[in-house]
Design a protein around this motif. Structure first.
Motif, PDB file in Angstrom:
ATOM      1  N   LEU A 112       0.832  -1.203   0.000  1.00 16.70           N
ATOM      2  CA  LEU A 112       0.000   0.000   0.000  1.00 16.70           C
ATOM      3  C   LEU A 112       0.869   1.257   0.000  1.00 16.70           C
ATOM      4  O   LEU A 112       0.576   2.236  -0.710  1.00 16.70           O
ATOM      5  N   ALA A 119      -3.125   3.588   4.645  1.00 18.73           N
ATOM      6  CA  ALA A 119      -3.474   2.337   5.317  1.00 18.73           C
ATOM      7  C   ALA A 119      -4.020   2.610   6.715  1.00 18.73           C
ATOM      8  O   ALA A 119      -3.535   3.495   7.421  1.00 18.73           O
ATOM      9  N   GLY A 166      -7.110  -0.098   2.911  1.00 16.99           N
ATOM     10  CA  GLY A 166      -6.392   0.846   2.081  1.00 16.99           C
ATOM     11  C   GLY A 166      -7.395   1.842   1.526  1.00 16.99           C
ATOM     12  O   GLY A 166      -8.440   1.439   0.993  1.00 16.99           O
TER      13      GLY A 166
END
Length: 301
Positions: A112, A119, A166
């Motif tokens: 991510l 995140a 995410g």
């Protein structure tokens, strides 16, 4: 709809003729785009309760973001938070919970970060955030009535994680990461978008199909006696197991291909229409004076 999706829908077993439990998604399904519940939906839940059919909610939301609706909905049933990975009893105590392997958490966080996707970590009743100014933090605080715990680093918080989210306004990037992280963590995590702007990563067994099984077992019934309704990819595991699978009107063709029926969208009382036209007739005899909104269409119509 693509050919394989047509074939998938054609191969579905017939919808159940008798329903004893409803398991429903929240965002995009029971809730309107403004995160509200309509009076038609409240009336449908009351009718289901009077018919002896409980309504249980399963959501990618943390528990606080689900419980805030229970009073207005008039429900007091077990529910699945964090995409079904944590099952709560009606008294809000934890019935069961699953967590990600810390190594998988770190790998997902690394992916991510590389793709500039914010995140978040969820653990029990905690919501952990590194970037307090992330684009979706404030809207999420308002949506779930919860304050995040701001940390300087996730390094010391990798254990006991029930969900990684995410968040990004780059919808195409999230769609790509759904596939890439899904491949990276195959067999170790369940990876699916819960909306265009959220990608949820949960333990491999922590999906809404797992929650359906848990909730059906609680009531001593088979998944084939459960009606499920949802709108996103993360709803597919429960739609695949349900005796009666219903997709919301705004769902993609892929999600629709796993459903027996498609109802109206969540901005046109699709949830209430599905309950009134598809579920209630399977749990009680229709009466001549019952009225229902127009609408549900058989899949493929």
């Amino acid at each position: 709809m693509m050919v394989n999706e047509n074939a998938r829908q054609a191969a579905l077993p017939p919808p159940a003729s008798r329903i004893k439990l409803v398991v429903s998604d929240m965002d995009g399904t029971l809730l309107t785009p403004e995160k509200q519940v309509t009076h038609h939906s409240i009336a449908a839940i009351k009718a289901l309760n009077e018919a002896g059919v409980p309504v249980c909610l399963v959501s990618s939301r943390p528990p606080n973001g689900m419980e805030m609706y229970f009073e207005v909905l008039g429900i007091d049933t077990p529910y699945g938070a964090l995409n079904g990975g944590t099952i709560f009893n009606a008294d809000r105590t934890i019935r069961s919970q699953l967590s990600l392997d810390p190594e998988a958490v770190q790998e997902a966080l690394d992916m991510l970060k590389v793709h500039h996707i914010d995140a978040w970590l969820f653990r029990g009743h905690e919501w952990l955030v590194e970037n307090e100014t992330g684009a979706y933090v404030e809207p999420e605080k308002r949506a779930i009535h919860m304050q995040p715990h701001i940390v300087s680093s996730f390094a010391g918080s990798l254990n006991g994680i029930g969900k990684i989210t995410g968040s990004s306004a780059d919808y195409e990037a999230l769609e790509r990461q759904e596939l890439e992280i899904g491949s990276l963590l195959e067999g170790r995590a369940s990876v699916a978008r819960s909306s265009s702007w959220f990608l949820d990563i949960t333990p491999s067994d922590a999906n809404k199909g797992h929650a359906l099984r848990q909730l059906a077992a609680f009531y001593g019934i088979s998944p084939s006696e459960v009606a499920c309704i949802g709108d996103m990819n993360n709803d597919i595991p429960m739609l695949k197991l349900a005796g009666l699978a219903i997709a919301m009107g705004q769902a993609t063709d892929h999600v629709r291909s796993h459903a027996h029926f498609v109802t109206d969208s969540n901005d046109h009382d699709g949830w209430a229409k599905a309950m009134e036209q598809l579920v209630l007739p399977r749990v009680e005899k229709p009466t001549s004076d019952k009225t229902a909104p127009e609408a549900t269409t058989p899949h493929g119509a």
